[in-house]
Scaffold this active site. Structure first.
Site, PDB file in Angstrom:
ATOM      1  CG  ASP A  49      -4.852 -16.050 -37.916  1.00 26.60           C
ATOM      2  OD1 ASP A  49      -3.895 -16.547 -37.304  1.00 26.60           O
ATOM      3  OD2 ASP A  49      -5.733 -15.350 -37.394  1.00 26.60           O
ATOM      4  CB  SER A 102      -1.021  -8.785 -31.795  1.00 25.50           C
ATOM      5  OG  SER A 102      -1.179  -9.524 -32.979  1.00 25.50           O
ATOM      6  CG  ASP A 138     -10.073 -17.500 -37.983  1.00 23.37           C
ATOM      7  OD1 ASP A 138     -10.045 -17.014 -39.128  1.00 23.37           O
ATOM      8  OD2 ASP A 138      -9.051 -17.709 -37.296  1.00 23.37           O
ATOM      9  CG  HIS A 157      -7.411 -18.549 -33.933  1.00 25.61           C
ATOM     10  ND1 HIS A 157      -6.916 -17.870 -35.031  1.00 25.61           N
ATOM     11  CD2 HIS A 157      -6.403 -18.573 -33.019  1.00 25.61           C
ATOM     12  CE1 HIS A 157      -5.671 -17.489 -34.789  1.00 25.61           C
ATOM     13  NE2 HIS A 157      -5.328 -17.904 -33.577  1.00 25.61           N
ATOM     14  CB  CYS A 214      -8.234 -14.376 -33.913  1.00 27.18           C
ATOM     15  SG  CYS A 214      -9.013 -14.733 -35.489  1.00 27.18           S
TER      16      CYS A 214
END
Length: 647
Positions: free
Chosen positions: A367, A330, A354, A373, A386
């Site tokens: 995810d 990330s 999401d 999220h 996310c």
């Protein structure tokens, strides 16, 4: 006497006369030849043979220079020299080497390690040079050998300068080490006329790190002494002496205390950290763990120690900071978000609800937060990491646009740091894939290759220094400085300092409003997002981004850390800059096979930034502890997901 007898007598006289004349002619001819040769040697070739005679009478003795020292930015010595005695053997002058060493051991202690190291040096040598059997003799040992030296022809005590690395393992990968000159070194030196004479009498040369990269500056200039010798080749008197010029002093950009603090923060875990001053490219710390003791290599490392280092599963000789290539996880997302803003693929306000997964061509990428999220805009996607946002973004941008935007930040390219052996990593693109794979079926870029690129997985692999450099460029608003480790070189003869001038090597044209938005979002990570726990009550404002990267592909399985082999557990990442308004430091770090970035990498970054921003040195580095359940759903989103690809 009859006429016949007189005739015979006359004939004999004539023969004798001619024999005498012939003999005299031969003698005269020989004398002429000798006189001619004498004239040729003494008159015509006078200068040549006078020079040869002088060469037999006068011997040039090389005086090796003292190697330049290396210090950190504050003058802390990282590599220095000291004088000591060594006991050396010239193998060609010893008839029975094993017996000589056994006899020598009765006078001076020769350890098994000394014997192993000597054997290794002997195997690598030409058998004519003297090789050390024992280094750093005490005064008592020198005296003992001196009293018995007549028993050991071909063995002598020599005074030498030794290289020492007082920090031991600290900064070992960046400082490097020297070692004895081997056949490959000799060949390279002999082929270069500028080096050939300058290395006479020198036994060691830079082999790794700064010691190798700056060998020419550190070595110095060899001197010589013209010595008159007798027929036994013993020195009679010194005729002329040209002093050696010491090697230059190297002052590095790193801070030794910061370096040691960062190293200690890793505990027993593997990993790397690079910290850079964004305003000039100074490398403030370059960590690769585990380290090694460079002092082992100076005298010639013994086979057992070499095997321990070379065969270790932890690969301590590998400089992870510039040679380790990893998926960035990330930590790639802020750059993806900036790319979206710069290319117009997204606005900061764009968002969606999401669902916790992304579907493309019958494949599902999930995810890590089950159920998603909720409402996610760009800032939320960075603050709470996310993944679904970036799966979709990667598809909308396309792989060509991603590769084109990321290249100027240094992804998939050597940073140019002044260390040997840096690797490029991989910035994925269709062109790269076509060259990387042999199987024609794998050469094509498929749509399903793209979603993972958006979250820093898939074919993405970069070095820690590339992530640190990208963070430095972003925090410096697109201005690029080449990372460098040497601040200045101080000339040993004149004392003049030659600074490495921090000149910008490029500028990425970015909208300042877009850069400010991304940096503000990264501040949000450390205030209310995945880095908040590590940076609570910091006393300064910083920006950061956590990352957790897979080291193997999940095929429709749910990741369970407790069931995964240690070497297959996730890598923990963290990138950061501080202070937020005018960054003085940008860093990237990875901890291998431990779990997620917020738990393992962010606390290390906090200690580094605390020292650099506040001068705080922890009394005792806090160990990195493994939580009971690193993926507890009650925790905030702290890691990149483990996408499941369902057929």
């Amino acid at each position: 006497m009859s006429r016949m007898e007189l005739r015979n007598d006359q004939r004999e006289r004539n023969h004798f006369h001619w024999r005498l004349v012939t003999a005299l002619g031969i003698v005269l001819l020989a004398m002429c030849v000798l006189l001619g040769r004498f004239f040729y040697l003494q008159v015509i070739q006078h200068e040549l043979y006078q020079t040869r005679a002088e060469d037999n009478r006068i011997k040039p003795m090389p005086i090796p220079p003292s190697r330049g020292i290396i210090t950190d930015r504050n003058g802390v010595e990282l590599a220095r020299n000291y004088s000591a005695y060594t006991l050396e053997i010239t193998p060609s002058k010893v008839s029975n080497l094993d017996k000589a060493i056994d006899d020598l051991a009765s006078v001076v202690e020769i350890t098994p390690k000394d014997r192993r190291r000597f054997k290794k040096l002997l195997d690598e040598s030409k058998n004519f040079e003297s090789l050390p059997i024992k280094n750093r003799l005490t005064d008592e040992e020198v005296a003992k050998f001196a009293a018995q030296s007549f028993r050991f022809p071909g063995i002598e005590v020599k005074a030498r300068l030794f290289r020492q690395y007082p920090g031991g393992e600290s900064a070992s990968h960046l400082i490097g080490y020297i070692g004895r000159i081997n056949d490959a070194d000799k060949k390279r030196i002999d082929e270069d006329e500028t080096l050939k004479d300058n290395y006479k009498g020198t036994d060691h040369i830079g082999k790794f790190g700064i010691e190798l990269q700056y060998e020419e500056a550190l070595h110095g200039k060899t001197g010589f002494e013209m010595v008159e010798v007798d027929v036994g080749n013993r020195a009679v008197r010194s005729l002329r002496k040209v002093k050696a010029v010491s090697g230059n002093k190297l002052v590095l950009t790193i801070d030794a205390k910061l370096q040691q603090l960062a190293e200690a923060a890793f505990g027993d875990h593997r990993g790397a950290l690079v910290a850079i001053d964004p305003s000039n490219g100074d490398v403030l710390a370059l960590v690769s763990r585990p380290g090694f003791d460079p002092n082992l290599f100076v005298d010639g490392i013994d086979p057992i120690s070499w095997r321990e280092l070379n065969d270790s599963a932890d690969r301590p000789l590998n400089n992870r900071a510039i040679q380790g290539t990893y998926a960035p996880g990330s930590t790639f997302k802020p750059f993806m978000a900036l790319a979206a803003l710069e290319t117009g693929k997204r606005t900061a306000q764009f968002g969606f609800n999401d669902p916790g997964f992304f579907v493309f061509a019958n494949h599902t990428w999930r995810d890590d937060k089950k159920g998603g999220h909720g409402w996610v805009d760009m800032k939320t996607s960075i603050v709470h990491s996310c993944d679904t946002y970036y799966y979709q973004l990667a598809m909308d941008m396309g792989i060509d646009n991603i590769a084109r935007f990321m290249a100027p930040f240094g992804f998939g390219q050597k940073s140019g740091v002044d260390l040997p052996g840096e690797k490029k990593g991989v910035l994925p693109s269709p062109e790269w894939k076509a060259k990387a794979f042999r199987d024609p079926r794998q050469k094509k870029w498929f749509g399903g290759d793209t979603p993972n690129i958006g979250i820093g997985q898939g074919f993405n692999t970069y070095t820690p220094i590339q992530l640190a450099q990208a963070m430095a460029i972003l925090s410096n608003n697109g201005l690029i400085f080449r990372p460098h480790l040497v601040k200045y070189i101080e000339d040993a003869a004149s004392g003049k300092r030659n600074y490495v001038a921090p000149q910008p090597v490029g500028k990425i044209e970015l909208k300042q409003s877009n850069v400010d938005f991304i940096k503000d979002s990264m501040v949000g990570v450390n205030v209310a997002g995945t880095g908040a726990r590590a940076f609570a009550n910091a006393g300064y404002v910083s920006g950061g981004k956590t990352g957790t990267a897979q080291v193997f592909s999940l095929k429709g399985e749910k990741y369970n850390a407790s069931k995964v082999a240690a070497h297959l557990k996730d890598n923990a990442w963290f990138i950061a800059f501080a202070p937020a308004d005018k960054p003085k430091i940008a860093l990237a770090l990875i901890v291998e096979n431990v779990g997620f970035g917020a738990e393992f990498a962010a606390p290390i970054a906090r200690r580094v930034l605390d020292y650099w921003m506040l001068g705080k040195l922890p009394a005792e580095p806090a160990p990195i502890e493994t939580p009971a359940n690193p993926y507890d759903a009650s925790d905030p989103d702290t890691a990149t997901p483990h996408p499941e690809q369902d057929q």
